[in-house]
Design a protein around this motif. Structure first.
Motif, short mmCIF file in Angstrom:
data_model
loop_
_atom_site.label_atom_id
_atom_site.label_comp_id
_atom_site.label_asym_id
_atom_site.label_seq_id
_atom_site.Cartn_x
_atom_site.Cartn_y
_atom_site.Cartn_z
N SER A 62 67.69 20.27 -26.76
CA SER A 62 66.31 20.49 -26.09
C SER A 62 66.38 20.52 -24.51
CB SER A 62 65.42 19.53 -26.53
OG SER A 62 65.12 19.39 -27.95
N VAL A 67 63.47 22.28 -22.70
CA VAL A 67 62.27 21.84 -23.13
C VAL A 67 62.31 20.42 -23.27
CG1 VAL A 67 60.92 22.18 -25.37
CG2 VAL A 67 62.84 23.72 -24.75
N THR A 200 59.41 24.65 -30.13
CA THR A 200 59.05 25.50 -28.93
C THR A 200 58.01 26.25 -29.30
OG1 THR A 200 60.95 24.91 -27.88
CG2 THR A 200 59.52 26.82 -26.95
N GLU A 210 54.96 20.78 -25.98
CA GLU A 210 55.98 20.60 -26.81
C GLU A 210 56.39 19.05 -27.00
OE1 GLU A 210 56.45 22.37 -23.89
OE2 GLU A 210 57.14 24.36 -24.42
#
Length: 329
Positions: A62, A67, A200, A210
């Motif tokens: 991630s 993210v 996502t 997220e």
């Protein structure tokens, strides 16, 4: 692609991830037994880090995919789920003792880990230096376990990590053990990428942050091994052994997973940002759960059915609040 299909991608990724993590641990332990490596060395490296592999690869992937909400949501959400859901739900069906040797010490470490995570996140980023501090703390913790084990500690957490002779399901033979490790090493990043992509896109399709996906679906999925361990231990009337597994998981999540995730972000040339909403609710829920479990353990009280209902109810309320926030936000 509709949101349900992305959720299915997340669930599929979790299955692949857990399958890969289990194969990696068992294959590595099988190789170690064939090569006659010291059980202590194997337990504190292959098994200890391997059991945290699902959380580790998801959070690192991630961070590498930029993210951060998924990365930190997985850590914070997993720790919250471990204390409120994983200990609360089985306790409803039978009290969990907290007087096992080593549990009080690990409860303090788990509480300190929660406080340290909040401290390094206070400026809303986790930088390179802070990531090294986190990773250094897991090295110190594992070294401490090693020293305790050398002194023949009766800490069940150490016993569980180092008892290779009674570890079930180890592959036999060099070829099978090596194949298990290879498949595990392939499955982990594949599962992680499925989860990151699904998380996502699901967040985008549902128009939510997220972090919500990381705190809920992904955190729950990566906590499933702990849930299975505690439930099976409760059925076998060995729930006092399982609580050490949950405490150890939370410590590894903060120090090992948090540290590695921050370092992965640093490798991409940036600090790991902490979503602003975490300081509104999520970190405080994690801390509150850590305080509650530590208080029960330090008082040498079992996690009774009443406590279990309280913990489980708190988790349901937390998830409901996140869902309501997502729908109205």
């Amino acid at each position: 692609m509709a949101a349900p299909l992305f959720i299915a991608l997340i669930l599929g990724g979790i299955v692949v991830l857990l399958f890969g993590g289990d194969l990696l641990v068992r294959g590595g332990a099988g190789l170690a037994r064939i090569w006659r490596l010291p059980p202590l060395l194997v337990g504190l490296t292959i098994i200890a880090f391997g059991t945290s592999a699902p959380e580790l690869v998801v959070s690192v992937q991630s961070a590498l995919s930029n993210v951060p909400g998924l990365a930190l949501g997985n850590i914070v959400g997993s720790n919250t789920a471990n204390f409120l859901l994983i200990l609360g739900l089985p306790a409803i069906f039978g009290a969990i003792p907290t007087t096992t040797p080593g549990v009080r010490r690990n409860a303090i470490f788990a509480l300190l880990a929660a406080l340290i995570l909040i401290a390094v996140s206070w400026d809303r980023t986790i930088g390179t230096a802070e990531s090294w501090v986190l990773f250094g703390l897991i090295v110190a913790y594992v070294t401490g376990l090693g020293l305790l084990a050398r002194n023949q500690s009766d800490d069940p957490t150490i016993a569980e990590l180092t008892d290779l002779e009674h570890m079930e399901g180890l592959p036999k033979g060099l070829g099978r053990s090596g194949l298990a490790v290879l498949i595990g090493l392939i499955a982990l990043p594949v599962g992680a990428q499925m989860i990151v992509t699904g998380g996502t896109e699901a967040a985008r399709a549902l128009n939510v942050d997220e972090a919500i996906i990381g705190l809920t679906a992904i955190a729950f999925g990566t906590s499933l091994p702990e849930l299975a361990t505690v439930v099976m231990a409760s059925f076998r009337r060995q729930a006092d052994m399982a609580i050490g597994n949950v405490l150890g998981s939370n410590i590894f999540n903060v120090f090992a997973v948090g540290g590695a995730t921050g370092l992965a972000a640093s490798a991409m040339g940036t600090d790991l940002p902490v979503p602003p909403g975490f300081f509104t609710l999520d970190l405080w829920v994690m801390l509150g759960a850590s305080v509650a479990i530590a208080a029960i353990i330090m008082a040498r009280q079992p996690i009774s059915r009443l406590y279990g209902l309280g913990l489980f109810g708190a988790y349901i309320a937390y998830i409901a609040f996140l869902a309501q926030s997502a729908l109205t936000g």
